[in-house]
Design a protein around this motif. Structure first.
Motif, mmCIF file in Angstrom:
data_model
loop_
_atom_site.group_PDB
_atom_site.id
_atom_site.type_symbol
_atom_site.label_atom_id
_atom_site.label_comp_id
_atom_site.label_asym_id
_atom_site.label_seq_id
_atom_site.Cartn_x
_atom_site.Cartn_y
_atom_site.Cartn_z
ATOM 1 N N GLN A 1 17.327 26.221 -12.533
ATOM 2 C CA GLN A 1 17.274 25.059 -13.428
ATOM 3 C C GLN A 1 15.835 24.774 -13.848
ATOM 4 O O GLN A 1 15.560 24.464 -15.005
ATOM 5 C CB GLN A 1 17.894 23.836 -12.750
ATOM 6 N N LEU B 1 14.882 27.394 -16.447
ATOM 7 C CA LEU B 1 15.523 27.119 -17.740
ATOM 8 C C LEU B 1 14.837 25.978 -18.478
ATOM 9 O O LEU B 1 14.631 26.048 -19.693
ATOM 10 C CB LEU B 1 17.005 26.812 -17.539
ATOM 11 N N MET B 2 14.459 24.941 -17.750
ATOM 12 C CA MET B 2 13.762 23.811 -18.372
ATOM 13 C C MET B 2 12.362 24.222 -18.827
ATOM 14 O O MET B 2 11.948 23.910 -19.938
ATOM 15 C CB MET B 2 13.707 22.624 -17.411
ATOM 16 N N GLU B 3 11.659 24.951 -17.965
ATOM 17 C CA GLU B 3 10.292 25.377 -18.291
ATOM 18 C C GLU B 3 10.256 26.256 -19.540
ATOM 19 O O GLU B 3 9.344 26.160 -20.364
ATOM 20 C CB GLU B 3 9.697 26.142 -17.106
ATOM 21 N N LYS B 4 11.258 27.121 -19.688
ATOM 22 C CA LYS B 4 11.299 28.075 -20.802
ATOM 23 C C LYS B 4 12.111 27.566 -21.997
ATOM 24 O O LYS B 4 12.329 28.310 -22.950
ATOM 25 C CB LYS B 4 11.885 29.420 -20.333
ATOM 26 N N HIS B 5 12.566 26.319 -21.921
ATOM 27 C CA HIS B 5 13.371 25.716 -22.994
ATOM 28 C C HIS B 5 14.623 26.542 -23.287
ATOM 29 O O HIS B 5 14.950 26.839 -24.429
ATOM 30 C CB HIS B 5 12.530 25.525 -24.263
ATOM 31 N N LEU B 6 15.308 26.917 -22.214
ATOM 32 C CA LEU B 6 16.522 27.745 -22.322
ATOM 33 C C LEU B 6 17.746 27.020 -21.760
ATOM 34 O O LEU B 6 18.697 27.658 -21.322
ATOM 35 C CB LEU B 6 16.314 29.066 -21.560
ATOM 36 N N THR B 7 17.726 25.690 -21.784
ATOM 37 C CA THR B 7 18.796 24.933 -21.120
ATOM 38 C C THR B 7 20.173 25.134 -21.755
ATOM 39 O O THR B 7 21.177 24.855 -21.116
ATOM 40 C CB THR B 7 18.460 23.428 -21.069
ATOM 41 N N GLU B 8 20.232 25.642 -22.958
ATOM 42 C CA GLU B 8 21.522 25.891 -23.611
ATOM 43 C C GLU B 8 21.979 27.343 -23.448
ATOM 44 O O GLU B 8 22.971 27.753 -24.024
ATOM 45 C CB GLU B 8 21.440 25.529 -25.099
ATOM 46 N N THR B 9 21.262 28.116 -22.668
ATOM 47 C CA THR B 9 21.546 29.545 -22.490
ATOM 48 C C THR B 9 22.625 29.752 -21.431
ATOM 49 O O THR B 9 22.608 29.116 -20.383
ATOM 50 C CB THR B 9 20.253 30.278 -22.057
#
Length: 122
Positions: free
Chosen positions: A83, A86-94
């Protein structure tokens, strides 16, 4: 952890990464560390699926199958670290998946990998 175990673990992770690459995965990160935990391998299976991989390496089955070491506590730690990534890489919708790769160091210097796709869920 003993030096021997660290060397075996690193070699197993190297083998698991090569195994994934042979299967067409693209390695995004290895040994990703945060204050909440570590992820062994992060890889793209395809442009839509990000896979968080826990690698467990063994020389035998005297302590059970490697995947059995990924207990509830370890899973929660992996999920929490994923998590963060995902937040760090701006991939929360992946779309993502959690796999375990069991790596067996065989006699004669060969390796065997067994991938358990979707080994656990967030």
């Amino acid at each position: 952890m003993s030096t021997r175990k660290k060397v075996l673990g690193k070699a197993g992770e190297d083998e698991a990464a090569a195994f994934l690459q042979r299967k067409g995965y693209t390695i995004a990160a290895r040994n990703y560390r945060t204050k909440v935990g570590e992820l062994d391998i992060i890889a793209w299976e395809n442009p839509q699926t990000l896979v968080f991989v826990e690698v467990k390496t063994r020389t035998g089955l005297q302590f059970g199958k490697p995947a059995e070491a990924v207990n509830f506590y370890k899973q929660k730690n992996i999920i929490r670290t994923a998590q963060w990534y995902l937040m760090e890489k701006h991939l929360t919708e992946t779309y993502c998946r959690f796999d375990v790769i069991e790596v067996y160091a065989m006699t004669g210097g060969t390796w065997e990998c067994r991938q358990i796709e979707g080994a656990f869920e967030a």
